[in-house]
Design an enzyme around this catalytic site. Structure first.
Site, PDB file in Angstrom:
ATOM      1  N   TYR A 101       0.878  -1.179   0.000  1.00  0.00           N
ATOM      2  CA  TYR A 101       0.000   0.000   0.000  1.00  0.00           C
ATOM      3  C   TYR A 101       0.910   1.222   0.000  1.00  0.00           C
ATOM      4  O   TYR A 101       2.072   1.133  -0.406  1.00  0.00           O
ATOM      5  CB  TYR A 101      -0.891  -0.130   1.258  1.00  0.00           C
ATOM      6  CG  TYR A 101      -1.994   0.881   1.407  1.00  0.00           C
ATOM      7  CD1 TYR A 101      -2.910   1.125   0.383  1.00  0.00           C
ATOM      8  CD2 TYR A 101      -2.152   1.592   2.605  1.00  0.00           C
ATOM      9  CE1 TYR A 101      -3.921   2.056   0.552  1.00  0.00           C
ATOM     10  CE2 TYR A 101      -3.176   2.505   2.777  1.00  0.00           C
ATOM     11  CZ  TYR A 101      -4.054   2.740   1.736  1.00  0.00           C
ATOM     12  OH  TYR A 101      -5.059   3.650   1.913  1.00  0.00           O
ATOM     13  N   LYS A 171      -6.015  -1.621  -2.120  1.00  0.00           N
ATOM     14  CA  LYS A 171      -7.116  -1.381  -1.163  1.00  0.00           C
ATOM     15  C   LYS A 171      -7.843  -2.695  -0.862  1.00  0.00           C
ATOM     16  O   LYS A 171      -8.226  -2.950   0.276  1.00  0.00           O
ATOM     17  CB  LYS A 171      -8.109  -0.369  -1.741  1.00  0.00           C
ATOM     18  CG  LYS A 171      -7.542   1.027  -1.911  1.00  0.00           C
ATOM     19  CD  LYS A 171      -7.879   1.941  -0.740  1.00  0.00           C
ATOM     20  CE  LYS A 171      -7.196   3.287  -0.898  1.00  0.00           C
ATOM     21  NZ  LYS A 171      -7.330   4.153   0.276  1.00  0.00           N
ATOM     22  N   GLU A 242     -12.682   5.387  -5.696  1.00  0.00           N
ATOM     23  CA  GLU A 242     -11.340   5.690  -5.192  1.00  0.00           C
ATOM     24  C   GLU A 242     -10.546   6.491  -6.213  1.00  0.00           C
ATOM     25  O   GLU A 242     -10.492   6.134  -7.399  1.00  0.00           O
ATOM     26  CB  GLU A 242     -10.622   4.349  -4.917  1.00  0.00           C
ATOM     27  CG  GLU A 242      -9.355   4.469  -4.119  1.00  0.00           C
ATOM     28  CD  GLU A 242      -9.590   4.843  -2.657  1.00  0.00           C
ATOM     29  OE1 GLU A 242     -10.423   4.200  -2.003  1.00  0.00           O
ATOM     30  OE2 GLU A 242      -8.945   5.796  -2.197  1.00  0.00           O
ATOM     31  N   ASP A 264     -12.221   8.684  -0.634  1.00  0.00           N
ATOM     32  CA  ASP A 264     -11.381   9.876  -0.456  1.00  0.00           C
ATOM     33  C   ASP A 264     -12.134  11.002   0.242  1.00  0.00           C
ATOM     34  O   ASP A 264     -11.558  11.734   1.040  1.00  0.00           O
ATOM     35  CB  ASP A 264     -10.849  10.339  -1.817  1.00  0.00           C
ATOM     36  CG  ASP A 264      -9.983   9.263  -2.428  1.00  0.00           C
ATOM     37  OD1 ASP A 264      -8.943   8.943  -1.845  1.00  0.00           O
ATOM     38  OD2 ASP A 264     -10.377   8.695  -3.467  1.00  0.00           O
TER      39      ASP A 264
END
Ligand code: NAI
Ligand code: PYR
Ligand code: MG
Length: 611
Positions: A101, A171, A242, A264
């Site tokens: 990530y 994610k 996203e 977000d």
């Protein structure tokens, strides 16, 4: 026998062509199990324990020199031995998360086309419009949740087109690791709607279309079709938006009609609120006296400011007083009503009218004008919180809140070291990407990570388990409150703002419970049986529903034993052989001692109940 063999694959990751599944090559499978699966001879003869597998994987990982090489190794592992990948991640979540990530996923996205080796999700192209329904049929599994991006604002790295696929992949890995969504039930989805990135359009290796980014109207029509097609194929699917450049219109358009949310805007708002609730307690500054300067007035900046506004209102401020605690700053300076040019719609709510005609441009002069208690960074501008600004924050406040939240690390508005050094250790700190622990004044200081990874897994799982028809604002807000309450007394004593990342699965259980309860209060839940159970029972239910790579592995082994038993019963050749013998100890630890593996109960972060 053919039927038994088919049944044997039920719990395993199936290869679309019905070749043995990748997990059938696991080196911890016994020799008899390999014969049964017809993979005998296709793996080295030795039989591993998980401990040995883990030791080998970590050694290989250490031998890879750069983060991107480690990322590549871990991607291969996820694709070839998914349960092993997640077992490794569960046991090393703090060390491995930065590799799958932020920050490493940022470089992976920048180089996605250059490094591409294997399929890891689904791509839907603008050219497929009108046919999205049939393209989606190509996905071979049932899906509970998808993360979708068009790649147009990947972290703080700009428009990366289809190279943005790394974000849904990363994610969703966290969905599995943190909230136990089964890996097969996740769909990484990347839209190819063109890209404004000219260097990619001219790059021979770029794997997306070379068209300019489509218009907002074309994007809207495309998304309308996609939302309908996804929900038609998988009714109840949760859809997480996203890293879209302008995600406000789609959130407004779909949030009441589909089970969707924008990570977000909403996830970031919730995660920062969760840490902020703890920061406010520690700073001792009352909501009415807070003054927050936000560098960055985009989806994340406005999303966070909105959640904090709601918090201030719950703390007793009027809406007007609450929103006046915020001074938003974008690339043109302080966001004011009388600024030349048209303000984007999402900035209007927080635009200021107290500037008496003066247009403040630089962060330094805005800090002098506002005298903030809080400095948030969601601007994508690495280093924007200069030593001078940080020192001023410390002069003006006992405990200044400094949150440089832009990702990846190179875009962070300051480092942890800078924040501590220039505020003389006074700041309450959280960053979007991780920073190392720091020794200051003889004490080890641990930086908080204000990243939506603390909440989106629980928001998604809560929506799935409650079968929510939509994701309401109360569900988002409750995820933040639940996160704040998930702190251990020891973590609070040490002035942490976020829980230890190693407890992420247990934290996700608490967040999920909060989200489900809010869905019930709002009446958007369809799993009505969950309404009548206690919080403890609900948490236990959530734990039971979470994919666990340790027990998943055991499930496979158990299934093989059951099958062997049936084979033995049906076979005139060897009726006396006991199933466990037939598998050469598939249920044992593989080292001949006959003891069952103990990993299920000994791993970190998954023990029942809060500590
Ligand atoms: N920590 C976390 O969990 C999250 C962090 N982020 C990070 O936040 C950053 C922003 O994301 P979004 O808001 O979605 O992007 P966005 O593109 O919607 O907004 C960026 C904002 O920064 C402003 N900006 C750009 N240059 C500036 C400058 N020189 N001075 C002042 N402001 C400037 C822009 O005008 C815009 O208002 C990204 O780096 C992203 O990775 C985003 C979501 C979650
Ligand atoms: C963390 C996240 O969602 C972002 O940086 O965009
Ligand atoms: Mg994001």
């Amino acid at each position: 026998m053919a039927n038994l063999h088919t049944a044997a694959h039920n719990h395993r990751i199936r290869h679309p062509t019905n070749l043995p599944a990748p997990t059938d090559y696991d080196t911890s499978l016994t020799l008899e199990a390999r014969k049964f699966l017809k993979t005998y001879g296709l793996t080295p003869p030795g039989v591993d324990t998980f401990e040995k597998q883990s030791e080998r994987c970590l050694a290989i990982l250490n031998s890879r020199k750069t983060p991107i090489e480690k990322y590549q190794y871990l991607s291969v592992l996820r694709n070839t031995n998914v349960h092993l990948f997640y077992r490794l991640l569960a046991e090393n979540v703090k060390e491995l998360t930065p590799l799958i990530y932020t920050p490493t996923v940022g470089e992976a996205c920048q180089r996605w086309s250059e490094l591409y080796t294997q399929p890891e999700g689904m791509y839907l192209s603008f050219e497929d419009r009108g046919n999205l329904h049939s393209v989606i049929q190509n996905w071979p599994h049932d899906v509970e949740i998808t993360v979708v991006t068009d790649g147009s604002r990947i972290l703080g790295l700009g428009d990366l087109g289809i190279n943005g696929m790394g974000i849904p992949v990363g994610k969703l890995s966290l969905y599995t690791a943190c909230a136990g969504i089964h890996p097969l039930k996740t769909l990484p989805l990347c839209l190819d709607l063109g890209t404004s990135n000219e260097s990619f359009r001219n790059d021979p290796l770029y794997l997306g279309s070379r068209r300019e980014k489509v218009t907002a109207e074309e994007e809207k029509d495309f998304l309308d079709e996609m939302m309908a097609a996804l929900t038609e194929r998988w009714p109840g699917i949760v859809i997480q938006y996203e890293d879209f450049k302008n995600p406000f219109p789609s959130l407004e358009r779909y949030q009441e009609t589909y089970t969707m949310f924008n990570d977000d805007i909403q996830g970031t708002g919730a995660v920062i609120l969760g840490g902020f609730i703890n920061a406010v307690k520690q700073s001792g500054v009352a909501p009415a006296d807070q003054r927050a300067v936000f560098l960055g007035a985009g989806s994340a900046g406005v999303g966070v400011a909105k959640q904090l506004t709601e918090f201030f209102m719950k703390e007793g401020l009027s809406e007007d007083d609450a929103k006046r605690r915020f001074w938003l700053v974008d690339s043109q300076g302080l966001v004011t009503n009388d600024r030349p040019g048209k303000l984007a719609d999402h900035k209007i709510y927080f635009s200021r009218d107290d500037n008496k005609g003066k247009q403040y441009k630089t962060l330094e002069e805005i800090v002098e004008y506002v005298k903030p208690t809080i400095l948030m960074g969601l601007s994508t501008i690495g280093g924007a919180f200069t030593p001078k600004i940080l020192s001023r924050m410390a002069e003006m406040n006992d405990r200044p809140v400094i949150f440089p939240l832009s990702n990846p690390s190179s875009k962070s508005e300051c480092t942890f070291e800078e924040a501590i050094k220039y505020t003389n250790g006074k700041c309450l700190f959280a960053s979007g990407s991780p920073f190392p622990t720091l020794n200051f004044g003889g004490k080890d200081l641990v930086p908080g990570q204000g990243n939506n990874m603390y909440v989106f897994p629980g928001i998604g799982l809560g929506a799935i388990l409650s079968k929510a028809v939509s994701v309401t604002q109360n569900m988002i807000y409750s995820s933040a409150e639940a996160l704040a309450t998930s702190m251990l007394p020891t973590e609070l004593q040490d002035h942490w703002l976020y829980p230890d990342i190693r407890r992420i699965r247990e934290v996700s259980v608490i967040v999920t419970r909060g989200v489900i309860r809010a869905a019930q209060r709002d009446g958007v839940d369809r799993e009505l049986a969950l309404r009548n159970i206690s919080d403890e029972e609900l948490e236990e239910y959530i734990r039971q529903r979470m994919y666990d790579p340790f027990t998943e592995h055991e499930k496979v082994e158990r299934e093989l034993v059951d099958l062997a038993e049936k084979v033995m019963t049906n076979s005139p050749m060897s009726p006396k052989v006991k199933p466990a013998d037939a598998l050469g100890g598939a249920m044992t630890n593989g080292n001949g001692t006959g003891q069952r593996r103990s990993t299920v109960t000994s791993r970190p972060g998954t023990s029942g109940g809060r500590k």
